[in-house]
Design an enzyme around this catalytic site. Structure first.
Site, short mmCIF file in Angstrom:
data_model
loop_
_atom_site.label_atom_id
_atom_site.label_comp_id
_atom_site.label_asym_id
_atom_site.label_seq_id
_atom_site.Cartn_x
_atom_site.Cartn_y
_atom_site.Cartn_z
N SER A 140 -5.28 4.83 6.24
CA SER A 140 -6.50 4.68 7.04
C SER A 140 -6.47 5.79 8.09
CB SER A 140 -6.49 3.32 7.75
OG SER A 140 -7.40 3.31 8.84
N TYR A 153 -2.70 -3.83 12.26
CA TYR A 153 -3.33 -3.01 11.21
C TYR A 153 -3.00 -1.54 11.43
CZ TYR A 153 -6.77 -1.16 7.94
OH TYR A 153 -7.38 -0.50 6.89
N1 LIG Z 1 -13.08 -0.25 3.95
C1 LIG Z 1 -12.63 0.65 4.83
O1 LIG Z 1 -13.39 1.20 5.64
C2 LIG Z 1 -11.18 1.04 4.84
C3 LIG Z 1 -10.80 2.07 5.70
C4 LIG Z 1 -9.48 2.47 5.72
C5 LIG Z 1 -8.55 1.88 4.88
N2 LIG Z 1 -8.94 0.88 4.05
C6 LIG Z 1 -7.93 0.30 3.18
O2 LIG Z 1 -8.37 0.33 1.83
C7 LIG Z 1 -7.76 -0.72 1.10
C8 LIG Z 1 -8.84 -1.49 0.38
O3 LIG Z 1 -9.70 -2.10 1.35
P1 LIG Z 1 -11.20 -2.51 1.07
O4 LIG Z 1 -12.01 -1.93 2.12
O5 LIG Z 1 -11.55 -2.29 -0.34
O6 LIG Z 1 -11.09 -4.07 1.42
P2 LIG Z 1 -11.45 -5.39 0.60
O7 LIG Z 1 -12.76 -5.27 -0.04
O8 LIG Z 1 -11.16 -6.51 1.53
O9 LIG Z 1 -10.35 -5.37 -0.57
C9 LIG Z 1 -9.01 -5.60 -0.30
C10 LIG Z 1 -8.31 -5.78 -1.63
O10 LIG Z 1 -6.93 -6.07 -1.39
C11 LIG Z 1 -6.59 -7.25 -2.12
N3 LIG Z 1 -5.49 -7.94 -1.49
C12 LIG Z 1 -5.36 -8.32 -0.20
N4 LIG Z 1 -4.19 -8.95 -0.01
C13 LIG Z 1 -3.56 -8.96 -1.22
C14 LIG Z 1 -2.33 -9.45 -1.67
N5 LIG Z 1 -1.48 -10.08 -0.85
N6 LIG Z 1 -1.99 -9.28 -2.97
C15 LIG Z 1 -2.83 -8.65 -3.82
N7 LIG Z 1 -4.03 -8.15 -3.45
C16 LIG Z 1 -4.38 -8.31 -2.16
C17 LIG Z 1 -7.90 -8.04 -2.16
O11 LIG Z 1 -7.92 -8.93 -3.23
P3 LIG Z 1 -7.74 -10.51 -3.10
O12 LIG Z 1 -8.43 -10.96 -1.86
O13 LIG Z 1 -8.35 -10.96 -4.38
O14 LIG Z 1 -6.28 -10.71 -3.07
C18 LIG Z 1 -8.89 -6.92 -2.43
O15 LIG Z 1 -8.90 -6.58 -3.80
C19 LIG Z 1 -6.98 -1.55 2.12
O16 LIG Z 1 -5.63 -1.17 2.09
C20 LIG Z 1 -7.61 -1.15 3.44
O17 LIG Z 1 -6.72 -1.32 4.52
C21 LIG Z 1 -10.23 0.44 4.01
#
Ligand SMILES: NC(=O)c1ccc[n+]([C@@H]2O[C@H](COP(=O)([O-])OP(=O)(O)OC[C@H]3O[C@@H](n4cnc5c(N)ncnc54)[C@H](OP(=O)(O)O)[C@@H]3O)[C@@H](O)[C@H]2O)c1
Length: 250
Positions: A140, A153
């Protein structure tokens, strides 16, 4: 070195993508599959858009080391190799009270950092056997910049950026590359609340050079690059997919 038309192809490569039930992991899993990889995605819940997915999907919690090991062994016995691991699973738990602080910190670190290390340790021996490895850790812009109200985080992502460099050094001579993909603000379930609030939505768009949020699919090209021979001399690096947020001054 491959012909330039093959540089971004992943035919015969086998990939595992954590956090693929929705959002960024889902988009990356589809992207790697479109580039020719055999992809297994995982998450704790059922796949949100199963009809539009081009990858296999399994229920697995990355904080359960035995469950992830089972999945890796199953993929290896089915496809005979593991080449690519994308660690996209992540959570954000902004603590609501002073009392919440430590519990939220521990829970966030367990998923966003400790589990990633465990997934890497589990997958690396299989990559070594195949002579090709690309690990992509989704960090991130918070790994390098201060953000308020969610120290767990920010610390987890800073730690993950450091882990990327450490693993890249330890495994580089074994043909395994390790890089970070660094998203800015991407429209997913994780950022739904700030996107739904007009003031916060606009404030975040204004911080970028492109004056907008990113879409999950905009991470796929960079993931294909890092997974493929196109990035054969790239390791230990941070690839920013943030609309210019981290590079912007005024
Ligand atoms: N969106 C942003 O702006 C942003 C920015 C910077 C970084 N990120 C990073 O990008 C990644 C994806 O985030 P996203 O935005 O796509 O969020 P999201 O839509 O909430 O997706 C998160 C994913 O992680 C899975 N997950 C969470 N805990 C888990 C566990 N213990 N075991 C297996 N799967 C797990 C969730 O699936 P389940 O709930 O089905 O387990 C879901 O598929 C994350 O690492 C996040 O920190 C996102």
């Amino acid at each position: 070195m491959s012909a330039s038309s093959d540089l971004f192809r992943l035919d015969s490569r086998v990939a595992i993508v954590t956090g693929a039930s929705r959002g960024i992991g889902y988009a990356i899993a589809n992207g790697l599959a479109a580039a020719g990889a055999q992809v297994t995605g995982l998450g704790r819940s059922v796949l949100a858009k199963s009809e539009a997915s081009s990858f296999d999907y399994s229920i697995c919690d990355v904080t359960n080391a035995a469950s992830f090991k089972d999945l890796v062994e199953r993929v290896f016995s089915q496809f005979g190799r593991i080449d690519i691991l994308v660690n996209a699973a992540g959570i954000t738990l902004p603590p609501q009270t002073e009392e919440d602080q430590m519990a939220a910190f521990h829970q966030t670190l367990a998923c966003n950092l400790t589990a990633v290390f465990d997934c890497c340790l589990t997958a690396i021996p299989f990559m070594r056997r195949g002579g090709y490895g690309s690990i992509i850790n989704v960090t991130s812009i918070g790994a390098a910049l201060g953000f308020p109200g969610n120290p767990g985080y920010v610390a987890s992502k800073g730690g993950l950026a450091a882990l990327t460099r450490a693993l890249a050094l330890d495994h580089g001579t074994q043909g395994i590359r390790v890089n970070s993909l660094v998203p800015g603000y991407i429209r997913t379930a994780m950022t739904q609340a700030s996107h739904a609030d007009p003031e916060r939505r606009e404030a975040r768009a204004a911080r970028t050079m492109l004056a907008r949020w990113g879409e999950p699919e905009e991470l796929a090209g960079a993931a294909i690059f890092l997974a493929s021979p196109a990035s054969s001399y790239v390791t230990g690096s941070d690839l920013y997919i943030d609309g210019g947020w981290a590079a912007k001054g005024l």
